[in-house]
Scaffold this motif. Structure first.
Motif, PDB file in Angstrom:
ATOM      1  N   PRO A  12       0.908  -1.139  -0.092  1.00  0.00           N
ATOM      2  CA  PRO A  12       0.022  -0.088  -0.121  1.00  0.00           C
ATOM      3  C   PRO A  12       0.861   1.024  -0.127  1.00  0.00           C
ATOM      4  N   ARG A  13       1.902   1.313   0.454  1.00  0.00           N
ATOM      5  CA  ARG A  13       2.859   2.338   0.609  1.00  0.00           C
ATOM      6  C   ARG A  13       3.382   2.584  -0.694  1.00  0.00           C
ATOM      7  N   HIS A  14       3.884   1.455  -1.482  1.00  0.00           N
ATOM      8  CA  HIS A  14       4.342   1.508  -2.884  1.00  0.00           C
ATOM      9  C   HIS A  14       3.464   2.199  -3.838  1.00  0.00           C
ATOM     10  N   ALA A  15       2.256   1.778  -3.459  1.00  0.00           N
ATOM     11  CA  ALA A  15       0.986   2.253  -4.390  1.00  0.00           C
ATOM     12  C   ALA A  15       1.102   3.638  -4.538  1.00  0.00           C
ATOM     13  N   VAL A  16       1.359   4.516  -3.357  1.00  0.00           N
ATOM     14  CA  VAL A  16       1.132   5.822  -3.349  1.00  0.00           C
ATOM     15  C   VAL A  16       2.571   6.726  -3.214  1.00  0.00           C
ATOM     16  N   ASP A  17       3.675   5.949  -3.386  1.00  0.00           N
ATOM     17  CA  ASP A  17       4.807   6.438  -3.187  1.00  0.00           C
ATOM     18  C   ASP A  17       5.388   6.766  -4.735  1.00  0.00           C
ATOM     19  N   GLY A  18       6.363   7.991  -4.676  1.00  0.00           N
ATOM     20  CA  GLY A  18       6.729   8.465  -5.932  1.00  0.00           C
ATOM     21  C   GLY A  18       7.606   7.545  -6.634  1.00  0.00           C
ATOM     22  N   PHE A  19       8.390   6.750  -5.965  1.00  0.00           N
ATOM     23  CA  PHE A  19       9.314   5.516  -6.636  1.00  0.00           C
ATOM     24  C   PHE A  19       8.310   4.973  -7.887  1.00  0.00           C
ATOM     25  N   TYR A  20       7.283   4.465  -7.545  1.00  0.00           N
ATOM     26  CA  TYR A  20       6.493   3.472  -8.708  1.00  0.00           C
ATOM     27  C   TYR A  20       5.703   4.729  -9.500  1.00  0.00           C
ATOM     28  N   ASP A  21       5.159   5.794  -8.606  1.00  0.00           N
ATOM     29  CA  ASP A  21       4.606   6.740  -9.606  1.00  0.00           C
ATOM     30  C   ASP A  21       3.174   6.212 -10.206  1.00  0.00           C
ATOM     31  N   LEU A  22       2.515   5.790  -9.459  1.00  0.00           N
ATOM     32  CA  LEU A  22       1.214   5.155 -10.208  1.00  0.00           C
ATOM     33  C   LEU A  22       0.401   6.286 -10.089  1.00  0.00           C
ATOM     34  N   GLU A  23       0.255   7.245  -9.068  1.00  0.00           N
ATOM     35  CA  GLU A  23      -0.680   8.266  -9.012  1.00  0.00           C
ATOM     36  C   GLU A  23      -0.905   9.165 -10.354  1.00  0.00           C
TER      37      GLU A  23
END
Length: 272
Positions: free
Chosen positions: A23-34
């Motif tokens: 869940p953290r990765h899903a909103v983290d800039g590293f993966y940039d999903l947003e």
């Protein structure tokens, strides 16, 4: 490293680590999903993979599905599989937001149980992305699963970090760990590669080194024919503070230091 935990508990420990971080990765800039972009399959990988339009692709250990969706964008019918329910939930949402829900499927399963989890189906391409094998204890069993997932005439794409880099310390190229490992190593890993400062609770992981010889032998023993094997002196993470970034997200060893392989790709065909 810690000796207080049994490496045999690898699945429970690694599952808790990933399930907390997804869940953290899903909103983290590293993966940039947003932003709607997100990481994905890199250009040098596509040179090996080629055209995928109309093909069936499975991606075991898909995490948030960013690589999986790269195939869907190029016309493949894709299935992403991961043992973290939180990762699968994020991948499902991301695919829907990208308008790719119709060409993607997501399955929650341990990679070793994936053949049953996908109903015994087989695929034209089995793709395993960077940073997957170190979480698994049995490379021979893994290769057997990949062979069952791959249909006759299909191809296994294994794109991984080179195991040689894992023998070195985090600060320099001092040899710190055996290349030939038996049983796995337990680490206390707070935070994550995507956010080192994240406040996390499930911090123990079990990591495995699988030598190049072990991987290639396991793949060959399952009837695959190796078409290509390449080693690269670049990597996707700034593991050492002295690595240099030559383009966004690609790091290399400076010219004044000895070069070692940091990643590899293995392409193997299953005879028709």
């Amino acid at each position: 490293m810690t000796d207080a935990v049994d490496p045999a508990d690898w699945r429970d420990l690694n599952h808790a680590w990933w399930d907390e971080r997804a869940p953290r990765h899903a909103v983290d800039g590293f993966y940039d999903l947003e932003s709607g972009a997100g990481l994905g399959v890199r250009d040098f990988e596509w040179e090996l993979i080629g055209e995928v339009d109309g093909l069936d692709v499975v991606h075991p250990q898909c995490h948030l599905g960013t690589d999986t969706l790269s195939f869907a964008r190029r016309g493949a019918r894709t299935l992403g599989l991961d043992f973290s329910a939180n990762a699968i939930d994020a991948a499902t949402r991301f695919a829907s937001a990208q308008g790719l829900a119709g060409s993607t499927e997501w399955v929650e399963s341990d990679v070793y149980d994936s053949v049953a989890a996908v109903g015994g189906r087989s695929f034209d391409i089995v793709y395993t992305g960077f940073g997957a094998l170190c979480w698994l204890p049995d490379i021979d069993r893994w290769a057997g699963v990949m062979a069952e997932l791959c249909r006759r005439g299909g191809t296994l794409h294994l794109h991984e970090f080179h195991p040689l880099q894992d023998v070195f310390a985090d600060e320099d190229l001092t040899v710190e760990r055996d290349y030939f490992e038996d049983g796995g190593t337990v680490y206390d890993e707070p935070g994550s590669y995507a956010s080192a400062e994240a406040d996390t609770k499930a911090n123990l992981i079990v990591d495995h080194i699988h030598t190049i010889g072990d991987v290639m032998t396991a793949v060959l023993d399952r009837g695959f024919v190796i078409r290509s094997f390449r080693e690269y002196d670049i990597t996707l993470f700034d593991r050492w503070p002295w690595l240099e970034e030559d383009r966004e997200g690609i790091f290399h060893i400076p010219a004044d230091r000895p070069k070692i392989p940091l990643m590899y790709t293995l392409v193997a065909d299953k005879p028709a």
